[in-house]
Design a protein around this motif. Structure first.
Motif, short mmCIF file in Angstrom:
data_model
loop_
_atom_site.label_atom_id
_atom_site.label_comp_id
_atom_site.label_asym_id
_atom_site.label_seq_id
_atom_site.Cartn_x
_atom_site.Cartn_y
_atom_site.Cartn_z
N LEU A 12 11.47 -9.69 2.71
CA LEU A 12 12.29 -8.50 2.47
C LEU A 12 13.23 -8.22 3.64
CD1 LEU A 12 9.96 -5.95 0.65
CD2 LEU A 12 11.96 -7.15 -0.25
N TYR A 13 12.81 -8.53 4.86
CA TYR A 13 13.70 -8.33 6.00
C TYR A 13 14.95 -9.21 5.86
CZ TYR A 13 15.44 -7.94 10.78
OH TYR A 13 16.22 -7.71 11.87
N ALA A 14 14.74 -10.45 5.38
CA ALA A 14 15.88 -11.36 5.19
C ALA A 14 16.84 -10.83 4.14
CB ALA A 14 15.36 -12.74 4.78
N ARG A 15 16.33 -10.12 3.15
CA ARG A 15 17.17 -9.62 2.07
C ARG A 15 17.81 -8.27 2.39
NH1 ARG A 15 13.06 -12.61 -0.62
NH2 ARG A 15 13.77 -13.70 -2.52
N LEU A 16 17.07 -7.41 3.13
CA LEU A 16 17.54 -6.03 3.34
C LEU A 16 17.94 -5.73 4.78
CD1 LEU A 16 14.89 -4.18 1.14
CD2 LEU A 16 17.32 -4.49 0.63
N GLY A 17 17.52 -6.58 5.73
CA GLY A 17 17.91 -6.36 7.12
C GLY A 17 17.28 -5.14 7.76
N ALA A 18 16.13 -4.71 7.23
CA ALA A 18 15.44 -3.54 7.77
C ALA A 18 13.97 -3.89 7.99
CB ALA A 18 15.56 -2.36 6.81
N PRO A 19 13.32 -3.24 8.97
CA PRO A 19 11.90 -3.49 9.21
C PRO A 19 11.07 -3.19 7.95
CG PRO A 19 12.85 -2.19 10.98
CD PRO A 19 13.88 -2.26 9.90
N VAL A 20 9.99 -3.95 7.77
CA VAL A 20 9.17 -3.84 6.56
C VAL A 20 7.71 -3.64 6.94
CG1 VAL A 20 8.45 -4.97 4.43
CG2 VAL A 20 10.77 -5.32 5.30
N MET A 21 7.06 -2.67 6.30
CA MET A 21 5.63 -2.45 6.48
C MET A 21 4.94 -2.53 5.12
SD MET A 21 5.64 0.66 9.26
CE MET A 21 3.94 0.36 9.72
N VAL A 22 3.79 -3.19 5.08
CA VAL A 22 3.10 -3.47 3.82
C VAL A 22 1.67 -2.98 3.88
CG1 VAL A 22 2.56 -5.25 2.10
CG2 VAL A 22 4.52 -5.55 3.63
N ASP A 23 1.19 -2.43 2.77
CA ASP A 23 -0.20 -2.01 2.65
C ASP A 23 -0.60 -2.15 1.19
OD1 ASP A 23 -2.74 -0.93 3.29
OD2 ASP A 23 -1.84 0.47 4.70
N ASN A 24 -1.88 -1.94 0.88
CA ASN A 24 -2.25 -1.98 -0.54
C ASN A 24 -1.88 -0.67 -1.21
OD1 ASN A 24 -4.65 -0.15 -0.83
ND2 ASN A 24 -5.53 -1.56 0.65
N ASP A 25 -1.78 -0.70 -2.53
CA ASP A 25 -1.21 0.43 -3.25
C ASP A 25 -2.03 1.71 -3.14
OD1 ASP A 25 -3.26 -0.61 -4.79
OD2 ASP A 25 -2.18 -0.53 -6.69
N VAL A 26 -3.35 1.61 -3.11
CA VAL A 26 -4.14 2.84 -3.06
C VAL A 26 -4.05 3.49 -1.68
CG1 VAL A 26 -6.35 1.78 -2.42
CG2 VAL A 26 -6.32 3.87 -3.80
N ASN A 27 -3.87 2.71 -0.63
CA ASN A 27 -3.67 3.30 0.70
C ASN A 27 -2.38 4.12 0.75
OD1 ASN A 27 -6.02 2.41 1.86
ND2 ASN A 27 -5.10 0.75 3.01
N ILE A 28 -1.32 3.59 0.17
CA ILE A 28 -0.06 4.35 0.21
C ILE A 28 -0.14 5.58 -0.68
CG2 ILE A 28 1.31 2.32 0.84
CD1 ILE A 28 2.45 2.41 -2.04
N MET A 29 -0.91 5.50 -1.78
CA MET A 29 -1.07 6.69 -2.62
C MET A 29 -1.87 7.76 -1.87
SD MET A 29 -1.81 4.85 -6.30
CE MET A 29 -1.72 6.32 -7.32
N ALA A 30 -2.87 7.33 -1.11
CA ALA A 30 -3.63 8.28 -0.30
C ALA A 30 -2.73 8.95 0.73
CB ALA A 30 -4.79 7.57 0.40
N LEU A 31 -1.87 8.17 1.38
CA LEU A 31 -0.94 8.73 2.35
C LEU A 31 0.01 9.72 1.69
CD1 LEU A 31 0.16 5.70 4.56
CD2 LEU A 31 -1.05 7.75 5.33
N GLY A 32 0.53 9.37 0.52
CA GLY A 32 1.47 10.23 -0.18
C GLY A 32 0.83 11.54 -0.62
N GLU A 33 -0.38 11.47 -1.15
CA GLU A 33 -1.08 12.68 -1.58
C GLU A 33 -1.39 13.57 -0.38
OE1 GLU A 33 -2.68 15.06 -4.65
OE2 GLU A 33 -1.88 13.03 -4.94
N HIS A 34 -1.84 12.94 0.70
CA HIS A 34 -2.18 13.70 1.90
C HIS A 34 -0.96 14.39 2.48
CE1 HIS A 34 -3.19 14.00 6.32
NE2 HIS A 34 -4.19 14.63 5.78
N ARG A 35 0.14 13.67 2.54
CA ARG A 35 1.36 14.21 3.16
C ARG A 35 1.96 15.35 2.35
NH1 ARG A 35 5.16 12.13 6.86
NH2 ARG A 35 7.17 13.19 6.73
N THR A 36 1.98 15.19 1.02
CA THR A 36 2.72 16.14 0.20
C THR A 36 1.87 17.29 -0.33
OG1 THR A 36 2.35 14.79 -1.78
CG2 THR A 36 4.38 14.40 -0.56
N MET A 37 0.60 17.02 -0.63
CA MET A 37 -0.22 18.02 -1.32
C MET A 37 -1.42 18.52 -0.52
SD MET A 37 1.37 18.58 -4.06
CE MET A 37 2.74 17.81 -4.96
N ALA A 38 -1.85 17.76 0.46
CA ALA A 38 -3.06 18.16 1.18
C ALA A 38 -2.94 17.89 2.68
CB ALA A 38 -4.27 17.42 0.60
#
Length: 398
Positions: A178-204
């Protein structure tokens, strides 16, 4: 983050001071002097440095207590963008957000992860670029890309590790592709971890100890403890789907073991049972639709899945003592049938002390949780004190 690392960090103190602005509240130079104990000249220099990289902007004037009203400064989240990508087994969501994690524009389309990394990542890059353009912004304003994948990920490298529903993805260098295609730093995690982060940040944001449970084709959990995502030694923390269910017997699981929670209570398992009973179902969404239409057999099957999930979560509650369990994923759309089954067993089998104040709730962030969480991966890294200092050093050297 790649793209920042070529400039050696130079601690300036501005990165630490910037954290005071993260809540969005405007501040004056005088208030910062009082909060930090630093001299007025030091505070002024650090404000100038933060303004030079676009992180602070003038925010008008404070109320005067006599004389000229003092100027205020505030975090400018619009100064850069983040791209949040949530890839599931059969869907893809992408959002462009500001540095506060607020979505600016987004898209949700069917996409099969089984199509392989080349096709999927090409779609991500092309669609992400279009969304940035639609937002009226440039690609060089992109702070980074966060991406969630529906399988185990080595977070240190961003490479999937033997993902069972992602043929061809094992060991794929997703950040480099993705860095080769977009020229921006890329961070990867599994989908449930990012959902946990999103729920925590926005709702809890005030809940320091939270389990986010995704119930869909597979079952997994994101673990927030002491306000931080916990991935475990190899990034495998929260893999509830492959915990053995008591009394499940020899039901085979795609992981190679038998009696796993996913094989008993995942969307695929429920589809198979309902089809054997004569129902016309193909997908997890079909189950949800049947439950919502009042189908008794579907409702009973989902409630039993909730009980099975609850039997595994009860052990997690005793081990981790979360304040809240949040249930998301497609099957959570079945509503109280699933939630009632989970609550029934968790409250019955866990110690009273652990469940005294425990809340078990459906996700409030919904489909937004994944993309906001993926963007949060980028934002937290980009706005960390050391990263801010590095941005300032790069600006001074340019």
């Amino acid at each position: 983050m790649e793209g920042l690392a070529k400039f050696p960090p130079r601690p300036t103190g501005a990165g630490e001071m910037f954290q005071l602005f993260r809540n969005g509240a405007p501040r004056t130079r005088a208030s910062l002097v009082a909060e930090t104990g630093q001299s007025r000249s030091t505070v002024a220099a650090r404000i100038d440095a933060l303004r030079s990289v676009g992180l602070l902007a003038p925010a008008g004037e404070a109320t005067s207590t006599g004389g000229r009203p003092p100027s205020t400064f505030a975090f400018d989240p619009a100064s850069r963008l983040a791209l949040g990508v949530d890839l599931g087994a059969t869907h893809a969501r992408i959002a462009v957000t500001d540095l506060a994690g607020e979505p600016i524009t987004q898209i949700d389309e069917p996409l099969a992860i089984a199509d392989g990394p080349d096709r999927v990542l090409t779609w991500v890059a092309e669609t992400g670029s279009k969304l940035v353009t639609q937002a009226g912004r440039r690609m060089d304003e992109l702070a980074g890309v966060g991406i969630g994948l529906p399988g185990p990920v080595d977070h240190s490298t961003g490479r999937p590790v033997n993902p069972p529903i992602m043929p061809g993805w094992g060991g794929a260098d997703v950040p480099a592709e993705l860095y080769a295609r977009l020229g921006a730093p890329v961070m990867v995690d599994n989908d449930v971890n990012i959902m946990a982060l999103g729920e925590h940040r926005t709702m809890a944001p005030d809940v320091d100890d939270l389990l986010f449970v995704k119930v869909a084709t597979g079952i997994g959990a994101g673990v927030i403890m002491d306000g931080h995502l916990r991935r475990g030694a190899q990034g495998a923390a929260g893999d509830l789907g492959h915990v053995t269910v008591p009394g499940a017997g020899d039901i085979p699981c795609r992981c190679g073991n038998s009696g796993c929670l996913e094989a008993v209570a995942g969307g695929g398992a429920i589809v198979a049972r309902l089809r054997d009973a004569g129902a016309e179902v193909e997908t997890t969404q079909d189950i949800v639709d049947l439950v919502r239409s009042g189908d008794v057999a579907a409702g009973q099957a989902v409630r039993q899945a909730g009980r099975d999930i609850g039997s595994v979560l009860a052990a997690s509650v005793s081990l981790l003592n979360p304040a809240r369990i949040v249930v998301g994923g497609i099957l959570a759309g079945a509503g109280e049938h699933l939630m009632a089954g989970i609550r029934e067993v968790v409250y019955q089998r866990s110690l009273p002390l652990a469940t005294r104040d425990l809340r078990i709730t459906p996700s409030e962030a919904g489909a937004q949780a994944g993309v906001v969480g993926a963007a949060t991966l980028v934002i937290e890294q980009y706005l960390a004190p050391s990263s801010v200092d590095t941005l300032i050093a790069a600006k001074e050297d340019s």
